[in-house]
Design an enzyme around this catalytic site. Structure first.
Site, PDB file in Angstrom:
ATOM      1  N   GLU A   1       0.828  -1.227   0.000  1.00  0.00           N
ATOM      2  CA  GLU A   1       0.000   0.000   0.000  1.00  0.00           C
ATOM      3  C   GLU A   1       0.856   1.268   0.000  1.00  0.00           C
ATOM      4  O   GLU A   1       0.499   2.278   0.585  1.00  0.00           O
ATOM      5  CB  GLU A   1      -0.983   0.015   1.182  1.00  0.00           C
ATOM      6  CG  GLU A   1      -1.786  -1.246   1.366  1.00  0.00           C
ATOM      7  CD  GLU A   1      -2.429  -1.766   0.091  1.00  0.00           C
ATOM      8  OE1 GLU A   1      -2.626  -0.977  -0.839  1.00  0.00           O
ATOM      9  OE2 GLU A   1      -2.709  -2.970   0.017  1.00  0.00           O
ATOM     10  N   GLY A   2       1.986   1.178  -0.667  1.00  0.00           N
ATOM     11  CA  GLY A   2       2.945   2.276  -0.697  1.00  0.00           C
ATOM     12  C   GLY A   2       3.956   2.085   0.409  1.00  0.00           C
ATOM     13  O   GLY A   2       3.608   2.131   1.590  1.00  0.00           O
TER      14      GLY A   2
END
Length: 595
Positions: free
Chosen positions: A442-443
Site C-alpha cells: 500500500e505504498g
C-alpha cells in the site's frame, strides 16, 4: 499456542473517555441515535468472534498456507472458509456500510475497532474482508448508480469479495507506466487485458464471486498517471438476476510463496479480454482508486496495531511465567528456582515499548476514524472540511509510523521469548513475519514519508500541518500552567517547536535542491509520528491524573506508560531530527561505482 483477549477496557477508554464519541456523534444526524452501550455491546461480540473463531486458525493457517490447485483455483487453509461463513452470517461485513445497500450504518470508528481485533486474531484471514470493504468504499464513492445496485449489496452482505489490482511485473508504485489495456466493447463494457501481480486475496474459495477493481489504459489515454482509468472486473459476470453468471476472462495464474501472511492468497492475475465496466471518469481512475488506497493505508495501520497488541499480550504472559536468573536487586520470588523475567529492566523496556506503541496507536487510529466520520457525516460543513484535511495529513503517518512500530514491537515480543520466540510452535516469529509486509505494501513507508513531507506539508505551505499544530498548541496552553502536567506538556511543547523549525529548514533547502526532501522524508515522518503520539499520550495522562484518586489500577497503568513513553521513546527524535537535517549530500555525492 498463545492467547488473545480483546482489550475492551482500553478500547472503551479511548472511545468514551478520550474521544467522547457519544457526544461527537450527536452532531452527525445519521449516527445521532447511537449510544455508548450499543457500541460496547458490538465490540464485546466482535471480541468473542475474534478470540474464539479467528485466533485458533492463525497459527494453523500460517503453517498450511493457501494452495494453488491449478487452472486458476486456490484453496484457503482449513477452517478459513467456515470462519468466513460465520462472519457473514453474523452480519460483520455490513457493520459500517450504507443501509441503502443492506448495511448497518455504524460509524467508521466502530468498524475501525472491529478491524483492530480481527487483525490481532488473524491478519491473513482479515485481509479478505478488509479489501472487500475497501472495494465497497470505492464503488460507493465513484460507481454509477447501476454499478452500485449491481455490486454493493453483494459486497455489503459479504457473499462477494473484492480486490484492488494495481501492480504489474514492471511497475510497483510507479503506476504511470502500467500497461494493462482497456478496449471499448459495443455493449458499453470494456475488454481488459494485462497482468497484475501481488494481488492480495486475488483468488480463494471463501465467496461465490470476486470483484476486481483494475487500473488500465484506454486506447487514446495520455501517458503517465493522467491516462489511467478504473474498471470493475468480476470473476463471474452477474446475470440478469444479479447472480454469478458466465466465467469472465480473469484468472489467477499462480500465488506467491511469501515470508508471511501465508493464509492470504497473494495472486498473479491474468486478464484476457476480461469484461470490465468503467468506474468514475475516463483517465481519472487514480482519483477513484485513491479512495480504496487510502482505506487500505488506514487498514495497514489497523493491521499494525493488531499485531502490536497480540505480541504484547503474549510476551507479557510469558514474561510473568518464565523463570530466568535473579533480579539485580535481590530475589523477587525466593520460593522459586529463579525470578520471572519481568523483573529484569530490559524485559520491562521491551514490554513497555509494545504497550506504549499499542495504546498510542489505538488513540491515534480511533481519533482518525472519528474524523473520517466527521468528514462524511458532520452537520457543519466547516467541520467536515477541517476533518478531511486532518485525515489527509495524517494517513501516511498512520500507515508508516504504526507499521514501523509494529515491526519493532513484534521483534521485542520474539526477543522476550528468547530461543522459544524463534521456534514456530510458540507463534511469535509469525507475528514478526506478518508485520514485515505492512511496511511494504500500500505504498512503502518511504513513499508515505514523501507523501507526508512533499505533498501534504510542503505542497500546501504547511496549511494542514498548522491545523494539527493548533490542536497541540491549544492543549499546551490549556494544560501548561498545571504543575502535575509539566512532565508531559514540556516535552510535547518542545517537540512541537522542533517540528515547526525542522519543517521550515527542509522547505528552504528543498527550494534549492528537491533531493533534500527525499533525504529527509523518512526521519521526518518518524519525528512527526512522535509529535502525534506525544499529543495523545499527554491527553491520556491528563485523564489518568483526573482519575488517579479512584484507585483503579487501569489509570495507574496508563500514567506509568505515559511516563515511560516520554522518558524512553520520545527521545528517538533527537536522532531523527539530526538525520533529517543532515541533508542529501552524503547520499547523492556518492558515485554509483562506489556502491
Amino acid at each position: 499456542m498463545g492467547q488473545y483477549a480483546a482489550p475492551l477496557r482500553d478500547m472503551q477508554f479511548v472511545l468514551h473517555e478520550l474521544l467522547n464519541v457519544e457526544a461527537e456523534i450527536k452532531q452527525m444526524p445519521k449516527h445521532a441515535d447511537l449510544d455508548a452501550d450499543t457500541i460496547n455491546a458490538v465490540l464485546e461480540e466482535a471480541g468473542k468472534f475474534c478470540s474464539e473463531v479467528l485466533f485458533p486458525l492463525n497459527h494453523s493457517g500460517d503453517q498450511e498456507g493457501c494452495t494453488y490447485v491449478g487452472d486458476g483455483v486456490v484453496t484457503t487453509p482449513k477452517g478459513f472458509k467456515e470462519a468466513y461463513k460465520q462472519y457473514v452470517e453474523a452480519g460483520w461485513p455490513a457493520l459500517g456500510c450504507d443501509p441503502d445497500y443492506g448495511g448497518q450504518g455504524l460509524p467508521a470508528f466502530v468498524n475501525n475497532a472491529l478491524y483492530e481485533m480481527l487483525n490481532s486474531a488473524n491478519q491473513a484471514w482479515t485481509m479478505y474482508p478488509g479489501l472487500s470493504h475497501g472495494a465497497y468504499e470505492c464503488l460507493h464513492a465513484h460507481g454509477t448508480p447501476e454499478l452500485q445496485q449491481r455490486y454493493l449489496p453483494k459486497l455489503v452482505a459479504g457473499v462477494w469479495t473484492g480486490t484492488m489490482c494495481l501492480t504489474e511485473p514492471h511497475c510497483g508504485t510507479d503506476l504511470g507506466i502500467l500497461r494493462t489495456k482497456a478496449e471499448p466493447n459495443s455493449d458499453g463494457s470494456y475488454a481488459i487485458s494485462g497482468t497484475k501481480i501481488f494481488i492480495s486475496s486475488g483468488e480463494h474459495d471463501l465467496a461465490e464471486n470476486i470483484i476486481h477493481l483494475v487500473l488500465a489504459r484506454l486506447p487514446d489515454a495520455p501517458k503517465g498517471t493522467k491516462g489511467i482509468s478504473l474498471f470493475i472486473v468480476p470473476k463471474f459476470v452477474p446475470n440478469e438476476a444479479g447472480e454469478p453468471g458466465e466465467r469472465n476472462g480473469v484468472k489467477c495464474g499462480s500465488i506467491e510463496h511469501k515470508m508471511g501472511i501465508h493464509g492470504n492468497a497473494t495472486a498473479v492475475i491474468n486478464l484476457d479480454n476480461a469484461k470490465g465496466w468503467l468506474v468514475g471518469e475516463p483517465n481519472k481512475g487514480l482519483n477513484a482508486m485513491f479512495v480504496m488506497m487510502n482505506a487500505a493505508r488506514l487498514g495497514v495501520g489497523m493491521q499494525s496495531l493488531g499485531l502490536t497488541e497480540i505480541g504484547y499480550q503474549n510476551s507479557l504472559t510469558y514474561a510473568k511465567e518464565r523463570l530466568q536468573m535473579r533480579s539485580l536487586t535481590g530475589p523477587k520470588a525466593p520460593e522459586k528456582a529463579a525470578d520471572p523475567i519481568i523483573v529484569h529492566p530490559d524485559v520491562r523496556r521491551m514490554l513497555l515499548t509494545q504497550k506504549a506503541y499499542a495504546e498510542g496507536a489505538r488513540a491515534f487510529s480511533y481519533w482518525s476514524a472519528l474524523h473520517i466520520d466527521k468528514e462524511l457525516s458532520h452537520a457543519d460543513e466547516s467541520v467536515r472540511k477541517e476533518a478531511a484535511d486532518l485525515v489527509a495529513l495524517l494517513t501516511p503517518i498512520l500507515k508508516a509510523f504504526l507499521s514501523d512500530n509494529a515491526f519493532e514491537s513484534t521483534n521485542h515480543a520474539m526477543q522476550i521469548y528468547g530461543g522459544h520466540g524463534f521456534i514456530a510452535e510458540w507463534g511469535m516469529e509469525q507475528y514478526v513475519r506478518d508485520a514485515r509486509i505492512n511496511m511494504i505494501y500500500e505504498g512503502t513507508n518511504a513513499i508515505q514519508a514523501l507523501d507526508l513531507l512533499g505533498r501534504k506539508i510542503l505542497g500546501d505551505m504547511g496549511a494542514k500541518m498548522k491545523k494539527f499544530g493548533k490542536l497541540v498548541s491549544d492543549f499546551v496552553e490549556a494544560e501548561g500552567v498545571k504543575p502535575e502536567m509539566q512532565e508531559f506538556i514540556n516535552p510535547l511543547a518542545d517537540i512541537g517547536d522542533k517540528v515547526q523549525k525542522l519543517t521550515m529548514e527542509i522547505g528552504m533547502k528543498a527550494m534549492q535542491n528537491p533531493d533534500e526532501v527525499g533525504a529527509a522524508a523518512v526521519p521526518y515522518l518518524r519525528t512527526v509520528g512522535h509529535l502525534v503520539f506525544s499529543y495523545f499520550w499527554a491527553r491520556m495522562a491528563r485523564i489518568a491524573l483526573d482519575n488517579e484518586a479512584s484507585g483503579d489500577p487501569f489509570y495507574k497503568a496508563k500514567l506509568a506508560t505515559a511516563r515511560f513513553y516520554f522518558a524512553k521513546l520520545l527521545p528517538e527524535t533527537a536522532m531523527t531530527i539530526r538525520q533529517a537535517r543532515a541533508g542529501s549530500k552524503s547520499l547523492m555525492d556518492v558515485e554509483e561505482s562506489l556502491f
